[in-house]
Enzyme design. Structure first.
Site, short mmCIF file in Angstrom:
data_model
loop_
_atom_site.label_atom_id
_atom_site.label_comp_id
_atom_site.label_asym_id
_atom_site.label_seq_id
_atom_site.Cartn_x
_atom_site.Cartn_y
_atom_site.Cartn_z
N ASP A 1 -4.83 12.36 -11.13
CA ASP A 1 -3.78 12.83 -10.22
C ASP A 1 -2.77 11.73 -9.94
O ASP A 1 -2.97 10.93 -9.05
CB ASP A 1 -4.43 13.28 -8.92
CG ASP A 1 -3.44 13.87 -7.94
OD1 ASP A 1 -2.32 14.22 -8.36
OD2 ASP A 1 -3.78 13.96 -6.75
N HIS B 1 4.35 13.57 -11.41
CA HIS B 1 4.63 12.49 -10.45
C HIS B 1 3.97 11.19 -10.88
O HIS B 1 2.85 11.17 -11.38
CB HIS B 1 4.27 12.89 -9.03
CG HIS B 1 2.82 13.12 -8.73
ND1 HIS B 1 1.96 12.12 -8.34
CD2 HIS B 1 2.09 14.27 -8.73
CE1 HIS B 1 0.76 12.64 -8.10
NE2 HIS B 1 0.81 13.93 -8.35
N GLU C 1 5.42 11.96 -4.55
CA GLU C 1 4.85 13.31 -4.46
C GLU C 1 3.73 13.34 -3.43
O GLU C 1 3.62 14.28 -2.64
CB GLU C 1 4.34 13.76 -5.83
CG GLU C 1 3.90 15.22 -5.90
CD GLU C 1 2.44 15.47 -5.56
OE1 GLU C 1 2.04 16.64 -5.51
OE2 GLU C 1 1.69 14.49 -5.32
N GLU C 2 2.89 12.31 -3.46
CA GLU C 2 1.73 12.29 -2.57
C GLU C 2 2.13 12.16 -1.10
O GLU C 2 1.34 12.46 -0.22
CB GLU C 2 0.79 11.14 -2.96
CG GLU C 2 0.20 11.24 -4.37
CD GLU C 2 -0.80 12.36 -4.54
OE1 GLU C 2 -0.99 13.14 -3.58
OE2 GLU C 2 -1.40 12.47 -5.62
N HIS D 1 -8.22 12.25 -4.97
CA HIS D 1 -7.72 11.36 -3.92
C HIS D 1 -8.77 10.32 -3.49
O HIS D 1 -8.82 9.94 -2.32
CB HIS D 1 -7.24 12.17 -2.72
CG HIS D 1 -5.93 12.83 -2.95
ND1 HIS D 1 -5.25 13.51 -1.96
CD2 HIS D 1 -5.13 12.91 -4.06
CE1 HIS D 1 -4.10 13.98 -2.45
NE2 HIS D 1 -4.02 13.62 -3.73
N ASP E 1 0.81 18.74 -13.11
CA ASP E 1 0.12 17.89 -12.14
C ASP E 1 -1.39 18.13 -12.26
O ASP E 1 -1.86 19.24 -12.01
CB ASP E 1 0.61 18.25 -10.74
CG ASP E 1 0.18 17.26 -9.67
OD1 ASP E 1 -0.62 16.37 -9.97
OD2 ASP E 1 0.65 17.39 -8.54
#
Length: 502
Positions: free
Chosen positions: A288, A276, A320-321, A443, A349
């Site tokens: 990520d 992604h 994606e997130e 994140h 990923d």
């Protein structure tokens, strides 16, 4: 040089002055395809170096800086200048490779949300540690709302669970049985001014409401430990005056998947792989999933030196997130004929978590489309042949393979870990620090270039190259596709993407 170009013009990006020179040292696609040697795993792996991956990571972080003006920090979240710059970089790099690939862009409307402020006060106490759910609407007029806390029966999935005094109240709902979005909508239909979903397990609770509904109300997640004192008071018949406040936005915005398919090879038998292109709003997302998307770009840049027997299709998913939006949309648009051309899908990923473990999705044929287990075994055999340990992780809907396996396409993938805790046994297998997350910057703002373990990234990118080369040459021994039906997802998944949905 800025990468920012309008998504409307992505299809003409090859002619744009904003095109970036790829990191490869020489043009590759000028040699006629018929004269190129057939790709092999060893040859393709030999092109992969951590130095080139690091160069790409630094480039991507520069692009993430385009998000600073709007978000006050680097980010590549969908809808941001950082994400548009990421798309420009991927597309322009591919377009510089000549005519080896057929490039296409698939634009769709994605749900985007942002939470600016939130506060939940139960009773006369201090604000709780409650977490607003992703894609929650704001409280009325983006202001504080006040009402009594009301305990909902069962798990709040049915209208009958809501007492008559729910109207004008803040509904307290137990997690379980149905999705958070369903609970929020049910609370809204019952007249609640806000909802609080408390965990049925230990620990805090955060998740997403998913696709917006006109019935959703401002919704928080709360730990079981924090909820229990209030639950006991409500059972005893006590009144708990409360207040809730969320300032948020939820809207739809266009974003784009990028697809690159080899013009050579059997076009009816394709090996497909994806990562992604977006990050979360909270940070630049270099691990990520900058690492996965850049690994794909690096492998794609070197594959052009070779011919293939089966077509290879690379995909860079958007959204994606926000809940696997890009991959879900892509698969939903496939006809049965086009679906059956995809022999397998491989998901990449988070390839370089600093406190990594070599993780392989435990995709079995018993629970997934036939062929998933054969792909799983290809990964484990690679690690074993290179003297590396590995561990299995659940195949539970947390990444972009989800839509593929639910539509009959064999799938699998590898990862290096996110917010999970590394065990002492895993330290013996992979090194690192026990008791810490595999990626302590998962994140977060610190997911920068310095957050990537280059050794793990190189090993995994070589494995990606191996998977591409293996199936680009032959599907011998790999199960043939027979239909688009699947047993995958018979059991409800707690995840649809990186966030809990129920």
């Amino acid at each position: 040089m800025k990468y920012l170009l309008s998504l409307i013009h992505l299809t003409t990006l090859a002619a744009s002055s904003a095109i970036q020179q790829p990191l490869n040292e020489v043009p590759h696609a000028q040699v006629p395809l018929s004269k190129k040697p057939l790709v092999s795993s060893t040859a393709l792996q030999d092109h992969i170096t951590s130095d080139n991956l690091l160069k790409r990571a630094k480039k991507l972080f520069d692009i993430a800086q385009l998000g600073v003006e709007e978000y006050n920090h680097p980010t590549r979240v969908i809808g941001s200048d950082g994400h548009r710059g990421t798309l420009d970089y991927i597309y322009s790099t591919l377009s510089e490779l000549g005519d080896y690939y057929e490039l296409s862009n698939q634009t769709f409307d994605a749900v985007v949300g942002n939470i600016f402020e939130s506060r939940l006060v139960l009773g006369d106490g201090e604000p709780t540690s409650a977490t607003p759910m992703s894609l929650t609407p704001p409280t009325k007029n983006k202001d504080a709302v006040f009402g009594p806390l009301v305990l909902v029966a069962n798990e709040g999935c049915d209208a009958s669970d809501y007492p008559s005094n729910t109207t004008g109240s803040i509904a307290l709902i137990k997690r379980g049985v149905c999705a958070f979005g369903d609970k929020s909508a049910a609370a809204g239909k019952a007249g609640a001014i806000a909802a609080v979903v408390f965990n049925s397990e230990k620990g805090s609770l955060s998740g997403t409401l998913g696709e917006p509904s006109q019935y959703h109300v401002a919704t928080f997640g709360l730990s079981n430990e924090d909820a229990q004192p209030f639950i006991r008071k409500l059972i005893d018949g006590k009144l708990i005056p409360s207040s809730a406040y969320i300032d948020s936005i939820v809207h739809k915005a266009p974003t784009t998947n990028i697809i690159a398919q080899t013009k050579g090879g059997d076009q009816d038998n394709c090996v497909m792989l994806g990562g992604h292109s977006d990050s979360v709003a909270e940070g630049p997302g270099i691990n990520d999933d900058g690492t996965g998307s850049l690994s794909l770009l690096e492998v794609a840049s070197h594959l052009v030196k070779y011919s293939v027997e089966n077509c290879v299709r690379f995909a860079w998913w958007a959204g994606e997130e926000e809940g696997l939006l890009g991959s879900d949309y892509y698969v939903s648009q496939l006809s049965e004929k086009e679906n059956l051309k995809i022999r397998l899908f491989m998901d990449y990923d988070m390839m370089a978590s600093p406190n990594y473990a070599y993780q392989v999705y435990n995709a079995t044929n018993a629970l997934n489309p036939t062929g998933s287990e054969e792909l799983r075994d290809l990964y484990t055999e690679f690690y074993k042949s290179h003297g590396q340990n590995y561990t299995f992780i659940p195949f539970d809907g947390r990444s972009d393979y989800d839509a593929f396996i639910k539509h009959g396409i064999p799938g699998g993938g590898i990862a290096t870990g996110a917010e999970g805790i590394k065990t002492k046994q895993e330290v013996e297998l992979f090194g690192g620090v026990a008791g810490q997350w595999y990626d302590p910057c998962y994140h977060q703002l610190c997911d920068t270039v310095d957050n990537c373990n280059l050794d793990a990234w190189e090993v995994n990118t070589k494995l990606i190259a191996h998977s591409v080369a293996t199936y680009a040459v032959s599907f011998k021994g790999f199960p043939k596709r027979t239909g688009v039906s699947s047993t995958a997802g018979v059991e409800k998944s707690l995840y649809h993407g990186p966030k809990l949905v129920m």
